[in-house]
Design a protein around this motif. Structure first.
Motif, mmCIF file in Angstrom:
data_model
loop_
_atom_site.group_PDB
_atom_site.id
_atom_site.type_symbol
_atom_site.label_atom_id
_atom_site.label_comp_id
_atom_site.label_asym_id
_atom_site.label_seq_id
_atom_site.Cartn_x
_atom_site.Cartn_y
_atom_site.Cartn_z
ATOM 1 N N TYR A 21 9.432 -8.570 11.568
ATOM 2 C CA TYR A 21 9.044 -7.228 12.007
ATOM 3 C C TYR A 21 8.014 -6.632 11.048
ATOM 4 C CZ TYR A 21 9.203 -2.210 12.813
ATOM 5 O OH TYR A 21 8.845 -0.903 13.035
ATOM 6 N N LEU A 22 8.273 -6.728 9.739
ATOM 7 C CA LEU A 22 7.351 -6.166 8.756
ATOM 8 C C LEU A 22 5.999 -6.870 8.791
ATOM 9 C CD1 LEU A 22 9.756 -5.649 5.719
ATOM 10 C CD2 LEU A 22 8.862 -3.905 7.282
ATOM 11 N N ALA A 24 4.676 -8.206 11.393
ATOM 12 C CA ALA A 24 3.986 -7.842 12.637
ATOM 13 C C ALA A 24 3.692 -6.348 12.726
ATOM 14 C CB ALA A 24 4.845 -8.272 13.840
ATOM 15 N N THR A 25 4.163 -5.581 11.733
ATOM 16 C CA THR A 25 3.976 -4.124 11.777
ATOM 17 C C THR A 25 3.394 -3.666 10.450
ATOM 18 O OG1 THR A 25 6.038 -4.092 13.082
ATOM 19 C CG2 THR A 25 5.111 -1.962 12.434
ATOM 20 N N PRO A 26 2.101 -3.931 10.192
ATOM 21 C CA PRO A 26 1.511 -3.590 8.895
ATOM 22 C C PRO A 26 1.492 -2.095 8.599
ATOM 23 C CG PRO A 26 -0.186 -4.250 10.475
ATOM 24 C CD PRO A 26 1.116 -4.567 11.114
ATOM 25 N N GLY A 27 1.613 -1.255 9.613
ATOM 26 C CA GLY A 27 1.577 0.179 9.378
ATOM 27 C C GLY A 27 2.906 0.777 8.971
ATOM 28 N N PHE A 28 3.965 -0.069 8.900
ATOM 29 C CA PHE A 28 5.298 0.458 8.586
ATOM 30 C C PHE A 28 5.311 1.173 7.246
ATOM 31 C CE2 PHE A 28 9.417 -0.003 6.527
ATOM 32 C CZ PHE A 28 10.268 0.550 7.459
ATOM 33 N N ARG A 31 3.541 4.489 7.000
ATOM 34 C CA ARG A 31 4.318 5.610 7.544
ATOM 35 C C ARG A 31 5.529 5.936 6.672
ATOM 36 N NH1 ARG A 31 3.230 2.441 12.096
ATOM 37 N NH2 ARG A 31 5.376 1.644 12.147
#
Length: 235
Positions: A21-22, A24-28, A31
């Motif tokens: 998940y992390l 695939a979600t570089p904007g986590f 935010r």
């Protein structure tokens, strides 16, 4: 049946799921920057905890250090190869200057020992011209030696297991016998259908000087140059 579906969902998540998940979600972390700053990891060289940023910096320093060591190894290998090329050039010049003279075999061997710090070196030629039949390098060799030379598609490197050719070497300057050998067949494509007309022997009391695992490119070149120079001594 569980009364807390959310808790059940969390329990079903694996570390791999979180990592994927992390990734695939570089904007986590953009935010949740406060979470990123609060993450603490164990220092790789001690028990104290460090921040994620510090741990990343440590990993980067280790990676840079590894790359620096690789660059140093590449530079060292390049310098070693350049030094070998210079020695090969000087040896080749000495051989060329001696071509056509009776001293050629001795010059070839002495310069080989000198330029490459080889403790022991000798050679034998067969089928030489009558004028050279009494020379040491034209001493008689057995059919087994000739057969062995013909069987070599590349130089032999390894332990001295009682080769007849090793007896041509005698003792090194330090008084030791050869425990490892390089046996280089001498041949020319235009002579006798490419069959060897001689054998060049390099020996060392050091059992690790010539091993089966070592490359033979350099020895092949030595053999080619020696063959070209010595061919003039044949009948």
């Amino acid at each position: 049946m569980s009364s807390n579906p959310a808790a059940d969902a969390v329990q079903g998540i694996t570390e791999t799921d979180i990592a994927n998940y992390l990734a695939a979600t570089p904007g986590f972390f953009e935010r949740h920057s406060a979470l990123l700053a609060s993450v603490q990891l164990q220092h790789p060289h001690g028990a104290r905890a460090v921040s994620l940023q510090e741990r990343q910096a440590e990993m980067l320093r280790d990676k840079i250090k590894g790359l620096e060591l690789r660059v140093i190894d590449m530079i060292r290998n390049g310098q070693d190869n350049a030094a070998i090329a210079d020695r090969l050039h000087r040896w080749t010049l000495a051989v060329m200057r001696a071509v056509g003279t009776p001293e050629l075999p001795e010059v070839l061997l002495s310069e080989l020992r000198h330029q490459f710090m080889i403790p022991q070196a000798s050679l034998r030629l067969w089928g030489v011209a009558p004028a050279h039949e009494a020379a040491e390098f034209a001493a008689s060799v057995s059919a087994d030696v000739r057969s062995f030379a013909s069987s070599l598609s590349q130089p032999y490197c390894g332990v001295n297991s009682g080769f007849e050719a090793a007896r041509w070497l005698g003792l090194s300057e330090s008084g030791g016998t050869a425990t490892s050998l390089a046996l280089i067949p001498l041949s020319l494509a235009k002579h006798n259908d490419g069959k060897p007309f001689g054998l060049l022997v390099l020996g060392s009391p050091d059992p690790t000087r010539y091993t089966a695992e070592m490359g033979t490119d350099f020895l092949n070149r030595v053999g080619e140059i020696a063959s070209a120079g010595l061919a003039g001594l044949l009948a």
